[in-house]
Design a protein around this motif. Structure first.
Motif, PDB file in Angstrom:
ATOM      1  N   ALA A  68       0.886   0.793  -6.917  1.00  0.00           N
ATOM      2  CA  ALA A  68       0.341   0.218  -5.687  1.00  0.00           C
ATOM      3  C   ALA A  68       1.325   0.365  -4.528  1.00  0.00           C
ATOM      4  CB  ALA A  68      -0.024  -1.251  -5.912  1.00  0.00           C
ATOM      5  N   LYS A  69       2.618   0.165  -4.798  1.00  0.00           N
ATOM      6  CA  LYS A  69       3.578   0.239  -3.687  1.00  0.00           C
ATOM      7  C   LYS A  69       3.671   1.663  -3.136  1.00  0.00           C
ATOM      8  CE  LYS A  69       7.776   0.937  -6.409  1.00  0.00           C
ATOM      9  NZ  LYS A  69       9.204   0.628  -6.574  1.00  0.00           N
ATOM     10  N   HIS A  70       3.516   2.666  -3.997  1.00  0.00           N
ATOM     11  CA  HIS A  70       3.565   4.040  -3.503  1.00  0.00           C
ATOM     12  C   HIS A  70       2.296   4.394  -2.717  1.00  0.00           C
ATOM     13  CE1 HIS A  70       6.677   5.031  -6.835  1.00  0.00           C
ATOM     14  NE2 HIS A  70       7.248   4.564  -5.751  1.00  0.00           N
TER      15      HIS A  70
ATOM     16  N   GLU B 165       3.347  -4.144   7.414  1.00  0.00           N
ATOM     17  CA  GLU B 165       3.771  -5.520   7.701  1.00  0.00           C
ATOM     18  C   GLU B 165       3.138  -6.537   6.751  1.00  0.00           C
ATOM     19  OE1 GLU B 165       6.238  -5.860   9.819  1.00  0.00           O
ATOM     20  OE2 GLU B 165       6.133  -3.720  10.291  1.00  0.00           O
ATOM     21  N   THR B 166       1.807  -6.538   6.685  1.00  0.00           N
ATOM     22  CA  THR B 166       1.141  -7.476   5.782  1.00  0.00           C
ATOM     23  C   THR B 166       1.666  -7.302   4.360  1.00  0.00           C
ATOM     24  OG1 THR B 166      -0.842  -7.409   7.154  1.00  0.00           O
ATOM     25  CG2 THR B 166      -1.110  -8.257   4.935  1.00  0.00           C
TER      26      THR B 166
ATOM     27  N   LEU C 162       1.130  -9.499  -2.653  1.00  0.00           N
ATOM     28  CA  LEU C 162       1.158  -8.525  -3.739  1.00  0.00           C
ATOM     29  C   LEU C 162       0.546  -7.208  -3.261  1.00  0.00           C
ATOM     30  CD1 LEU C 162       0.034 -10.556  -6.908  1.00  0.00           C
ATOM     31  CD2 LEU C 162       2.355  -9.843  -6.255  1.00  0.00           C
ATOM     32  N   ALA C 163       1.167  -6.111  -3.678  1.00  0.00           N
ATOM     33  CA  ALA C 163       0.702  -4.793  -3.242  1.00  0.00           C
ATOM     34  C   ALA C 163      -0.774  -4.576  -3.598  1.00  0.00           C
ATOM     35  CB  ALA C 163       1.576  -3.698  -3.869  1.00  0.00           C
ATOM     36  N   LYS C 164      -1.178  -5.023  -4.778  1.00  0.00           N
ATOM     37  CA  LYS C 164      -2.580  -4.783  -5.161  1.00  0.00           C
ATOM     38  C   LYS C 164      -3.556  -5.554  -4.264  1.00  0.00           C
ATOM     39  CE  LYS C 164      -2.986  -8.289  -8.771  1.00  0.00           C
ATOM     40  NZ  LYS C 164      -3.493  -8.663 -10.092  1.00  0.00           N
ATOM     41  N   HIS C 165      -3.136  -6.742  -3.832  1.00  0.00           N
ATOM     42  CA  HIS C 165      -4.014  -7.505  -2.944  1.00  0.00           C
ATOM     43  C   HIS C 165      -4.071  -6.885  -1.551  1.00  0.00           C
ATOM     44  CE1 HIS C 165      -3.435 -11.209  -5.736  1.00  0.00           C
ATOM     45  NE2 HIS C 165      -4.444 -10.445  -6.132  1.00  0.00           N
TER      46      HIS C 165
ATOM     47  N   LEU D  51      -6.044 -11.683   0.253  1.00  0.00           N
ATOM     48  CA  LEU D  51      -4.599 -11.439   0.108  1.00  0.00           C
ATOM     49  C   LEU D  51      -3.967 -12.313  -0.975  1.00  0.00           C
ATOM     50  CD1 LEU D  51      -3.588 -10.996   3.856  1.00  0.00           C
ATOM     51  CD2 LEU D  51      -3.446  -9.268   2.037  1.00  0.00           C
ATOM     52  N   LEU D  52      -4.626 -13.426  -1.305  1.00  0.00           N
ATOM     53  CA  LEU D  52      -4.098 -14.282  -2.369  1.00  0.00           C
ATOM     54  C   LEU D  52      -4.873 -14.101  -3.669  1.00  0.00           C
ATOM     55  CD1 LEU D  52      -3.486 -17.484  -0.225  1.00  0.00           C
ATOM     56  CD2 LEU D  52      -1.745 -15.950  -1.176  1.00  0.00           C
ATOM     57  N   GLY D  53      -5.886 -13.242  -3.642  1.00  0.00           N
ATOM     58  CA  GLY D  53      -6.657 -12.994  -4.863  1.00  0.00           C
ATOM     59  C   GLY D  53      -7.432 -14.210  -5.338  1.00  0.00           C
ATOM     60  N   GLN D  54      -7.919 -15.027  -4.405  1.00  0.00           N
ATOM     61  CA  GLN D  54      -8.637 -16.259  -4.773  1.00  0.00           C
ATOM     62  C   GLN D  54     -10.147 -16.040  -4.665  1.00  0.00           C
ATOM     63  OE1 GLN D  54      -7.275 -19.920  -4.424  1.00  0.00           O
ATOM     64  NE2 GLN D  54      -5.168 -19.492  -3.809  1.00  0.00           N
TER      65      GLN D  54
END
Lengths: 279, 279
Positions: A134-136, B127-128, B133-136, B196-199
């Motif tokens: 994900a980071k890449h 920035e975000t 978390l990268a996946k979010h 962004l928090l996966g909620q």
């Protein structure tokens, strides 16, 4: 034979793209998709092919890379559609076919371009993300965003339009404009696999390859289009034919030199192929 | 007092946005940034303010959310610039000021919009991404891309343009157009913190809130703009004033009802504030 490779990869990218578009197509916005497919038909898929060839140097399965290749093509085609608009280069034709706003209408052409940008990002965040960390993927998205913005495509186009109205520019100014308008996306195409794998050292070499190749490509384009585009501010006009041809050859050599340690015969062949192309 | 909250948050978003643009500004593309800042000055920052209010319900520090809020505003402003173009709604004015293509020129306006899209994605990926978390972040980027595309902004604008030429549409068709053209981005603004928090559960409630609020907002806009926009296909024209006013009130109640379990007084107040606004 490189011609066969180019053709095979072109078909793969086209197959992927038309499947993806087909899934998104719906009655209410049919015209948008018709315009996008019409515009797509005018591309040579150079950038996706470079990307797939670069991926080979990392032994990456092409299937994993098709979404990234398709995204890059979406960004490229968006820029062609918008560059042709009456308020921009005002081109009625592209490669002998009507430009998108001529075939459809201006509003549809603007919206088709505006749709291709998020479509490209969707491909990256949704499809490319399935195959890489994900980071890449985020780093790639960030790089893409930079290349599409004022330091890349839109900035390059603005500078190009300024040059049309104002002839007071040097060949360095022209080179900067080329780098943003065409170079940056070609460099990105070649670099994307290294970004997605987080390989900084290879990234640096591929960037150099892409940078030299991008400029060589545009010089060749200038020579091929010289007849139709005599009014445009180009390095060909600044340098003349002989110097332009020599620089294109030198840049191709520099590009190939930059990736020697990667042992990618494919990228080297592609660089030579682009130098001798005739359309 | 909600008016004060709105003003404070607006200033925070504006401060963040102008700092970010200042960093990217350079001589060669100055006009692009002038046009972007000009266009930005016409926004009310409703979407960023909704996003920040929604973030409070998750006890998220506003500092962490400013890049997302700013990105959403970039996308909104791009759509205003392009919608005003001669080939689109052909509006010479917006909120009493010249539209961007009138103040500058068409090419600059197209390119300013084309620059704001990647700028928004850059804000998210660069920035975000630092705070979540990268996946979010990737899920948010994917959702944003969807909202900007044919199922959201550009599709909504295409349908709107079709309605202008072709009066054969029902109020359901109009509601679909509203949902894409205005609703989707408002819904996204409210939902972004949950994404962004996966909620997932709160996401579902915030989406319902955003959907109802987005439509209410557009109905109120229709009533406020009725005088200037008499030629436009609107639900106000289809329903008449009384029904439109009643529906806006009902939708606001529905929106507030949807987020009861979140106990967010701020979002509730904002919903009521938007209903009684006069510009």
């Amino acid at each position: 034979m490189i011609e066969r490779y180019v053709e095979t990869q072109r078909q793969r990218v086209d197959g992927f793209l038309s499947d993806y578009l087909e899934q998104r197509r719906e009655r209410a916005t049919e015209k948008l998709f018709d315009a996008i497919e019409y515009a797509l038909a005018s591309g040579k898929r150079l950038r996706p092919i470079l990307l797939l060839a670069s991926a080979e140097a990392f032994h990456l399965n092409a299937e994993k890379m098709l979404s990234t290749a398709a995204a890059i093509e979406c960004f490229h085609i968006y820029s062609l559609i918008h560059d042709d608009l009456p308020a921009m280069d005002n081109s009625d034709f592209r490669h002998g076919r009507l430009s998108t706003h001529k075939k459809f209408d201006e509003a549809t052409a603007i919206l088709a371009g505006d749709t291709l940008i998020p479509l490209g990002f969707e491909l990256l965040a949704q499809e490319t993300a399935k195959h890489f960390l994900a980071k890449h993927t985020l780093t790639l998205i960030q790089t893409v965003a930079h290349v599409l913005g004022s330091h890349g495509l839109t900035g390059g186009q603005l500078i190009d339009l300024d040059f049309l109205q104002n002839s007071d520019h040097t060949s360095d100014d022209l080179a900067l404009m080329y780098r943003r308008k065409t170079g940056a996306l070609i460099e990105l195409s070649v670099s994307a696999p290294a970004i997605l794998l987080g390989q900084a050292r290879k990234l640096e070499r591929l960037s150099r390859f892409g940078r030299a190749l991008g400029l060589a490509y545009q010089l060749i384009d200038d020579m091929l289009d010289a007849a139709e585009e005599a009014h445009k501010p180009t390095l060909l006009r600044a340098w003349g034919l002989e110097k332009t041809r020599t620089r294109a050859q030198e840049l191709t050599d520099e590009a190939i030199e930059a990736i020697q340690p990667l042992h990618s015969e494919r990228l080297e062949e592609l660089a030579r192929y682009l130098l001798r192309r005739t359309y």
